[in-house]
Write a protein that holds these residues in place. Structure first.
Motif, PDB file in Angstrom:
ATOM      1  N   THR A   1       0.815  -1.216   0.000  1.00  0.00           N
ATOM      2  CA  THR A   1       0.000   0.000   0.000  1.00  0.00           C
ATOM      3  C   THR A   1       0.845   1.262   0.000  1.00  0.00           C
ATOM      4  OG1 THR A   1      -0.149  -0.035   2.420  1.00  0.00           O
ATOM      5  CG2 THR A   1      -1.900  -1.145   1.186  1.00  0.00           C
ATOM      6  N   ARG A   2       2.186   1.109   0.070  1.00  0.00           N
ATOM      7  CA  ARG A   2       3.072   2.281   0.049  1.00  0.00           C
ATOM      8  C   ARG A   2       4.332   1.933  -0.759  1.00  0.00           C
ATOM      9  NH1 ARG A   2       2.039   1.532   5.207  1.00  0.00           N
ATOM     10  NH2 ARG A   2       4.220   1.112   5.739  1.00  0.00           N
TER      11      ARG A   2
ATOM     12  N   ALA B   1       7.243   3.700  -3.023  1.00  0.00           N
ATOM     13  CA  ALA B   1       7.884   4.959  -3.408  1.00  0.00           C
ATOM     14  C   ALA B   1       8.702   4.734  -4.674  1.00  0.00           C
ATOM     15  CB  ALA B   1       8.782   5.475  -2.293  1.00  0.00           C
TER      16      ALA B   1
ATOM     17  N   ARG C   1      -1.653   4.393  -3.777  1.00  0.00           N
ATOM     18  CA  ARG C   1      -0.706   3.520  -3.089  1.00  0.00           C
ATOM     19  C   ARG C   1       0.734   3.746  -3.543  1.00  0.00           C
ATOM     20  NH1 ARG C   1      -3.743  -1.941  -4.699  1.00  0.00           N
ATOM     21  NH2 ARG C   1      -3.864  -0.696  -6.614  1.00  0.00           N
TER      22      ARG C   1
ATOM     23  N   LEU D   1       3.892   6.757  -4.276  1.00  0.00           N
ATOM     24  CA  LEU D   1       4.430   8.105  -4.137  1.00  0.00           C
ATOM     25  C   LEU D   1       5.534   8.251  -5.180  1.00  0.00           C
ATOM     26  CD1 LEU D   1       4.736  10.819  -2.613  1.00  0.00           C
ATOM     27  CD2 LEU D   1       6.302   9.633  -1.038  1.00  0.00           C
TER      28      LEU D   1
ATOM     29  N   GLN E   1       0.231  12.785  -4.561  1.00  0.00           N
ATOM     30  CA  GLN E   1       1.276  11.776  -4.404  1.00  0.00           C
ATOM     31  C   GLN E   1       2.312  11.829  -5.527  1.00  0.00           C
ATOM     32  OE1 GLN E   1      -1.326  11.315  -6.152  1.00  0.00           O
ATOM     33  NE2 GLN E   1      -1.161   9.563  -7.520  1.00  0.00           N
TER      34      GLN E   1
ATOM     35  N   TYR F   1       6.745   8.888   4.674  1.00  0.00           N
ATOM     36  CA  TYR F   1       5.901   7.927   3.943  1.00  0.00           C
ATOM     37  C   TYR F   1       6.117   6.492   4.421  1.00  0.00           C
ATOM     38  CZ  TYR F   1       3.749   5.867  -0.282  1.00  0.00           C
ATOM     39  OH  TYR F   1       2.975   5.169  -1.179  1.00  0.00           O
ATOM     40  N   ARG F   2       7.332   6.170   4.801  1.00  0.00           N
ATOM     41  CA  ARG F   2       7.710   4.827   5.251  1.00  0.00           C
ATOM     42  C   ARG F   2       7.333   3.760   4.216  1.00  0.00           C
ATOM     43  NH1 ARG F   2       4.804   3.080   8.990  1.00  0.00           N
ATOM     44  NH2 ARG F   2       3.190   4.685   8.925  1.00  0.00           N
ATOM     45  N   PRO F   3       7.972   3.783   3.045  1.00  0.00           N
ATOM     46  CA  PRO F   3       7.581   2.858   1.974  1.00  0.00           C
ATOM     47  C   PRO F   3       7.835   1.399   2.337  1.00  0.00           C
ATOM     48  CG  PRO F   3       9.681   3.893   1.461  1.00  0.00           C
ATOM     49  CD  PRO F   3       9.134   4.608   2.670  1.00  0.00           C
ATOM     50  N   GLU F   4       7.036   0.543   1.735  1.00  0.00           N
ATOM     51  CA  GLU F   4       7.234  -0.901   1.868  1.00  0.00           C
ATOM     52  C   GLU F   4       8.168  -1.434   0.780  1.00  0.00           C
ATOM     53  OE1 GLU F   4       2.883  -2.331   3.307  1.00  0.00           O
ATOM     54  OE2 GLU F   4       2.968  -1.051   1.521  1.00  0.00           O
TER      55      GLU F   4
ATOM     56  N   CYS G   1      12.040  -0.433   4.813  1.00  0.00           N
ATOM     57  CA  CYS G   1      11.429  -1.577   4.119  1.00  0.00           C
ATOM     58  C   CYS G   1      12.408  -2.721   3.912  1.00  0.00           C
ATOM     59  CB  CYS G   1      10.809  -1.147   2.793  1.00  0.00           C
ATOM     60  SG  CYS G   1      11.918  -0.318   1.628  1.00  0.00           S
TER      61      CYS G   1
END
Length: 309
Positions: A152-153, A155, A176, A178, A202, A232-235, A276
């Motif tokens: 859901t994230r 980048a 979802r 950025l 986004q 944002y803390r991307p996955e 991540c």
């Protein structure tokens, strides 16, 4: 866990007319620069299936691309984009490599990956081929990460000298993802103004004036990119790795050096390590001075390898 390197000989079968900047020699130079680099998990890029392409492009567009491939010679699709026998296979490998890289890092098989394929993808819009690009490789691989792996994230950082208009178009309504694009402005394709922000705020466009060097670039990233990624803390972190902001590139007028690509790659990898599990997927975009491209790409992969160990 290491670094995967995806490529395939089919990507050498996409032939452009003599003198065209997006030429077979680009990939040959990158491959030669990486040939002696140890510690890479070398993998063949698979063919992207229709379902992957249709996550961003309509069936009518896919049908048009397939039908446009000539039986011999080359055909010009637009001012910049050409096809030859083998172009569809090359484009499917470029996208398939990006998708396979996402699968590999998400499965924990490798920490990060570089996809050394062509044609590039970040100018391909939903229904428009342009700027040497047929399919939106990174954008579609990001959609794969969301749909298949449930992320859901995601980048995406595009540091090619040209605006990633295709990635922006394919992800405009995608909450979802950025997306950051730093690019020379004014310059083709003429898009990428700061007020182009996406349906969910986004999209972050970072126009750079002609002759911008590494110091100015670093300040822009420190001020506008890294803090937002941190928040944002991307996955998963993905990179559209174009090396045409190098001072030697014939198609643009920025003044980056190899050391700037090293610095930027290190910073992005450090953010990925923080948020991540160091998962990074980088895919080759532009870069048209053959020596500068090869040196920059090798430096980029060297950092990925060091950070992925």
């Amino acid at each position: 866990m290491g670094t995967a390197l995806y490529w395939h000989d089919d990507c050498l079968g996409h032939v452009t007319p003599p003198g065209h900047p997006e030429q077979v020699a680009r990939l040959e130079h990158v491959r030669a620069a990486l040939a002696g680099m140890g510690g890479l998990d070398r993998r063949e890029a698979p063919l992207a299936q229709d379902a992957t392409i249709l996550r961003g492009h309509p069936q009518s567009y896919l049908d048009k691309i397939v039908a446009s491939e000539p039986a011999a010679g080359t055909v010009q699709l637009d001012d910049d984009t050409h096809m030859s026998p083998g172009s569809v296979a090359a484009a499917r490998r470029a996208l398939g490599g990006a998708v396979a890289a996402v699968d590999a890092v998400m499965a924990g098989e490798v920490t990060n990956a570089f996809v050394a394929t062509r044609p590039p993808g970040h100018h391909a819009e939903r229904e428009t081929h342009m700027g040497f690009c047929l399919f939106g490789n990174v954008a579609l691989a990001a959609k794969h990460a969301m749909e298949v792996h449930g992320l859901t994230r995601v980048a995406i950082v595009d540091f090619d000298v040209h605006h990633g208009n295709g990635t922006q178009d394919l992800l405009w309504d995608e909450g979802r993802a950025l997306f950051f694009s730093s690019h020379q402005s004014p310059l083709w394709p003429g898009t990428g103004a700061p007020d182009e922000k996406g349906a969910h705020d986004q999209v972050v466009n970072l126009p750079l004036a002609p002759m911008t060097g590494g110091a100015e670039m670093r300040a822009v990233y420190e001020e506008q990119v890294f803090p937002r990624i941190d928040t944002y803390r991307p996955e998963l972190l993905m990179i559209s790795a174009g090396f045409d902001a190098h001072r030697a590139d014939p198609l643009a007028n920025l003044n980056w050096e190899v050391a700037d690509y090293v610095w930027l790659t290190e910073k992005l990898c450090d953010l990925a390590a923080k948020h991540c599990g160091a998962r990074v997927v980088s895919a080759l975009e532009g870069g048209y001075d053959l020596e500068a491209l090869a040196e920059s790409a090798a430096a980029h992969v060297k950092v990925l390898k060091e950070k992925g160990a």
